[in-house]
Design a protein around this motif. Structure first.
Motif, mmCIF file in Angstrom:
data_model
loop_
_atom_site.group_PDB
_atom_site.id
_atom_site.type_symbol
_atom_site.label_atom_id
_atom_site.label_comp_id
_atom_site.label_asym_id
_atom_site.label_seq_id
_atom_site.Cartn_x
_atom_site.Cartn_y
_atom_site.Cartn_z
ATOM 1 N N ARG A 46 0.745 -0.977 0.151
ATOM 2 C CA ARG A 46 -0.259 0.046 -0.112
ATOM 3 C C ARG A 46 0.548 1.710 -0.104
ATOM 4 O O ARG A 46 0.704 2.177 -0.612
ATOM 5 C CB ARG A 46 -0.848 -0.411 1.064
ATOM 6 N N LYS A 47 1.536 1.593 0.454
ATOM 7 C CA LYS A 47 2.661 2.124 0.943
ATOM 8 C C LYS A 47 3.325 2.446 -0.756
ATOM 9 O O LYS A 47 3.682 3.548 -0.718
ATOM 10 C CB LYS A 47 3.717 2.229 1.623
ATOM 11 N N GLU A 65 0.639 4.179 -2.599
ATOM 12 C CA GLU A 65 0.337 5.750 -2.210
ATOM 13 C C GLU A 65 1.624 6.564 -2.679
ATOM 14 O O GLU A 65 0.905 7.667 -2.581
ATOM 15 C CB GLU A 65 0.377 5.342 -0.444
ATOM 16 N N LYS A 66 2.624 6.272 -2.752
ATOM 17 C CA LYS A 66 3.750 7.167 -2.104
ATOM 18 C C LYS A 66 4.543 7.311 -3.090
ATOM 19 O O LYS A 66 5.621 7.857 -3.330
ATOM 20 C CB LYS A 66 4.305 8.086 -0.614
#
Length: 206
Positions: A58-59, A62-63
């Motif tokens: 997820r990170k 997202e980033k």
């Protein structure tokens, strides 16, 4: 808390997914290469592996919208597969993917593991970005002859794919025949079966 706004290349071990997620959270969105790795195959129990690997995926999406080279490791669960597919849809600059499937607690029967791995190829067909031209498979990633052929058949019309693996099953006669068939028609650019250490080394270029 440290902030890594200009970080573009990031290396960390498979056993440090929680720390990796924290660092990614505090980058400036410029990461282009994330390398997870170890000189040894991951064959031990990893504390909180399922949760930490899910958060890590997820990170990344997202980033790290600029990510081009990425290593991922996660268990073969539906939730992880869903997040993996979301990452592929979002990270459109992805060129090279190293994918490791690690089963932390139990040993899946071979038939069940092959079914789970088949889902990986279905996700790659459905959702891979057009820039993806290299995939590396390690750990518990193995495909039946029929599943691999179906994947390669559906990859037609995309950029030729380079595949690297540390699983020596692909040196068997039937697999070599299949691989050569799809090399000849331009679906596969290269198919390399080599030592684990070489496959996980993202600096090793074909």
């Amino acid at each position: 808390m440290c902030v890594f706004r200009d970080l573009e290349i990031f290396r960390i071990g498979y056993y440090e997914l929680k720390a990796a997620s924290i660092i990614i959270e505090n980058t400036g969105g410029h990461l282009k290469k994330i390398f997870l790795g170890s000189p040894y195959e991951l064959d031990e129990y990893v504390r909180n592996f399922d949760d930490d690997s899910l958060i890590f995926i997820r990170k990344v999406y997202e980033k790290c919208l600029s990510i081009e080279y990425l290593s991922l490791i996660f268990p073969p669960s539906k939730e992880h597969f869903n997040e993996f597919e979301k990452l592929l849809k979002i990270c459109q600059n992805l060129k090279s993917l190293l994918l490791a499937i690690h089963i932390n607690d139990d040993v899946l029967p071979e038939e069940e593991l092959l079914i789970e791995n088949e889902e990986i190829l279905k996700i790659l067909i459905r959702s891979s970005p057009t820039n993806l031209k290299e995939i590396r498979f390690i750990c518990d990633v193995e495909f039946s002859l029929e599943t691999l052929e179906e994947f390669l058949e559906k990859w037609k019309g995309r950029p030729a794919l380079s595949i690297l693996t540390s699983n020596y099953i692909y040196r068997e006669k039937n697999y070599k025949k299949l691989i050569n068939k799809y090399k000849n028609n331009g679906v596969i650019k290269d198919f390399i079966c080599d030592y684990f250490e070489k496959v996980v080394n993202m600096d090793f270029k074909i």
